[in-house]
Design an enzyme around this catalytic site. Structure first.
Site, short mmCIF file in Angstrom:
data_model
loop_
_atom_site.label_atom_id
_atom_site.label_comp_id
_atom_site.label_asym_id
_atom_site.label_seq_id
_atom_site.Cartn_x
_atom_site.Cartn_y
_atom_site.Cartn_z
N ARG A 1 0.82 -1.22 0.00
CA ARG A 1 0.00 0.00 0.00
C ARG A 1 0.85 1.26 0.00
O ARG A 1 0.43 2.30 -0.54
CB ARG A 1 -0.95 -0.02 1.20
CG ARG A 1 -1.81 1.23 1.29
CD ARG A 1 -2.97 1.10 2.23
NE ARG A 1 -2.60 0.93 3.61
CZ ARG A 1 -3.46 1.13 4.63
NH1 ARG A 1 -4.70 1.51 4.39
NH2 ARG A 1 -3.08 0.92 5.87
N SER B 1 -7.63 5.34 1.56
CA SER B 1 -7.12 4.02 1.25
C SER B 1 -7.72 3.07 2.27
O SER B 1 -7.50 3.21 3.47
CB SER B 1 -5.58 4.00 1.34
OG SER B 1 -5.08 2.71 1.07
N SER B 2 -8.50 2.12 1.79
CA SER B 2 -9.25 1.25 2.68
C SER B 2 -8.34 0.36 3.52
O SER B 2 -7.18 0.12 3.17
CB SER B 2 -10.21 0.36 1.88
OG SER B 2 -11.17 1.13 1.20
N GLN B 3 -8.87 -0.11 4.61
CA GLN B 3 -8.16 -1.04 5.48
C GLN B 3 -7.75 -2.27 4.66
O GLN B 3 -8.58 -2.87 3.97
CB GLN B 3 -9.08 -1.45 6.62
CG GLN B 3 -8.44 -2.27 7.71
CD GLN B 3 -9.37 -2.43 8.91
OE1 GLN B 3 -10.43 -1.82 8.96
NE2 GLN B 3 -8.96 -3.24 9.86
#
Length: 392
Positions: free
Chosen positions: A34, A95-97
């Site tokens: 990420r 930004s998603s988990q």
């Protein structure tokens, strides 16, 4: 691509060990951490405080890197501003988990060779993961915000991947790339656009967070498109995502519903309720309040507190000037006042009673069918739609 990390995160190892993700995803996630898709300034959600903390890579590179690897959601934009200096009122891109991303990819069941439509590109991370999983030129991403799209496009190119990143309203899909085998949406919607169904081939899957106007605590729905063009499938598990920008609920001004000088307007009805916030909205990701949003449409709520600890629960109709307020103190019954053409608290009571009579079903007991006549939510089977009398 050369893997950037050698240690498999716990959330990814668990997803693979459970059988939800195949081992091929480990290499994809390892090659695309990420951190490659985050801006210099991020606002990760601290799991201890529940607050978003500002972290600047230029001032604290090690702290930034540590947060980037954690299994927490990270806000990357506030109030639609391209480069905000401080946290704002509303998070508008993120930004998603990572564990959530892995779970959605598992439910999407994307395979090499699939054509994929990714709605809500954001930082570009999920779009890049999909492009690495399928094949070059078979992933189309749509992003509403031009600045966010430009940054995502640059990040995807920088890691050597190919995906079309289009600026536009995701509700329209992208017919030039259709038909798609998989359609994934990473923002919450209140309806499944017809374009998504029309652009998905028979047997294809649409995966999207779906919510009501009542609460941002929604549920992930997985629809399969049938030969007749109807899409149907179950809700899987509760999720919370940022909402579609065109579907944002307008700010409610209480003065539009109640006299600003105080006092109850003519026609106010007084009653009492034994329901408590814990029965309704106070349980994170609980099914009751989400389900009430299904049965009591076009309604929003708010809460406030008095110095003596009394909690006030406000309800407002979006279709008329109906309102309700409940005063929750230590008494076994809460005072309720409501007015306008609708009796909102009565509707909530009726919805909660119906849910209890059905055995208090969870999110996974409900499903959704989308066809030419619109959407229909059902309980346990497509031939058991929710009662229209409560939905009115």
């Amino acid at each position: 691509m050369t893997p950037a990390t050698t240690t498999t995160p716990e959330w990814l190892a668990e997803a693979v060990a459970s059988g939800r993700l195949d081992a091929g995803w480990v290499q994809v996630f390892a090659a695309l951490p990420r951190s490659l898709f985050l801006p210099d300034v991020i606002w990760p959600k601290d799991p201890d405080s529940g607050q978003n903390v500002r972290v600047d890579r230029r001032r604290d590179p090690s702290g930034w890197a540590a947060w980037a690897e954690q299994d927490v959601p990270i806000v990357t934009q506030w109030d639609d501003q391209p480069d905000p200096a401080a946290a704002g009122q509303t998070a508008t891109s993120s930004s998603s988990q990572p564990s959530l991303v892995a779970g959605m990819l598992a439910d999407l069941d994307v395979r090499p060779g699939h054509r994929v439509l990714d709605l809500g590109v954001g930082t570009g991370w999920t779009t890049a993961l999909l492009a690495a999983r399928v094949a070059a030129g078979t992933v189309v991403g749509i992003e509403y915000d031009p600045a966010v799209a430009e940054a995502a496009r640059a990040r995807i190119t920088a890691v050597g991947l190919v995906a079309d990143v289009i600026v536009g309203d995701g509700a329209a899909g992208w017919p030039d790339g259709a038909p798609y085998d998989r359609v994934q949406c990473t923002y919450a919607v209140r309806r499944i656009p017809t374009a998504w169904v029309e652009q998905t081939r028979p047997g294809g899957v649409i995966l999207a967070p779906w919510e009501t106007t009542l609460t941002h605590q929604g549920a992930l729905v997985r629809l399969t498109v049938q030969e007749d063009g109807i899409a149907s499938g179950p809700f899987l598990w509760p999720v919370r995502f940022m909402g579609s920008r065109p579907e944002r609920t307008p700010q409610i001004d209480r003065n539009d519903y109640l006299p600003p000088g105080g006092g109850w307007p003519p026609g106010t009805v007084e009653s009492a309720t034994r329901l408590r916030p814990a029965d309704l909205w106070a349980t994170p990701y609980g099914p009751a309040w989400w389900m009430i949003g299904l049965l009591v449409p076009d309604m929003v709520y708010a809460t406030s507190s008095r110095k003596d600890g009394t909690v006030l629960g406000w309800l407002f109709s979006l279709r008329c000037r109906s309102w309700a307020i409940a005063f929750f103190d230590d008494a076994p019954e809460a005072e309720v006042y409501q007015g306008g053409p609708r009796r909102l608290w009565d509707e909530v009571e009726a919805a909660h009673r119906w849910w209890t009579e059905q055995g208090r079903p969870g999110h996974e007991d409900f499903g959704l069918t989308v066809g030419p006549d619109g959407e229909r939510v059902w309980l346990r089977s497509p031939d058991r739609p929710l009662p229209a009398t409560l939905a009115g």
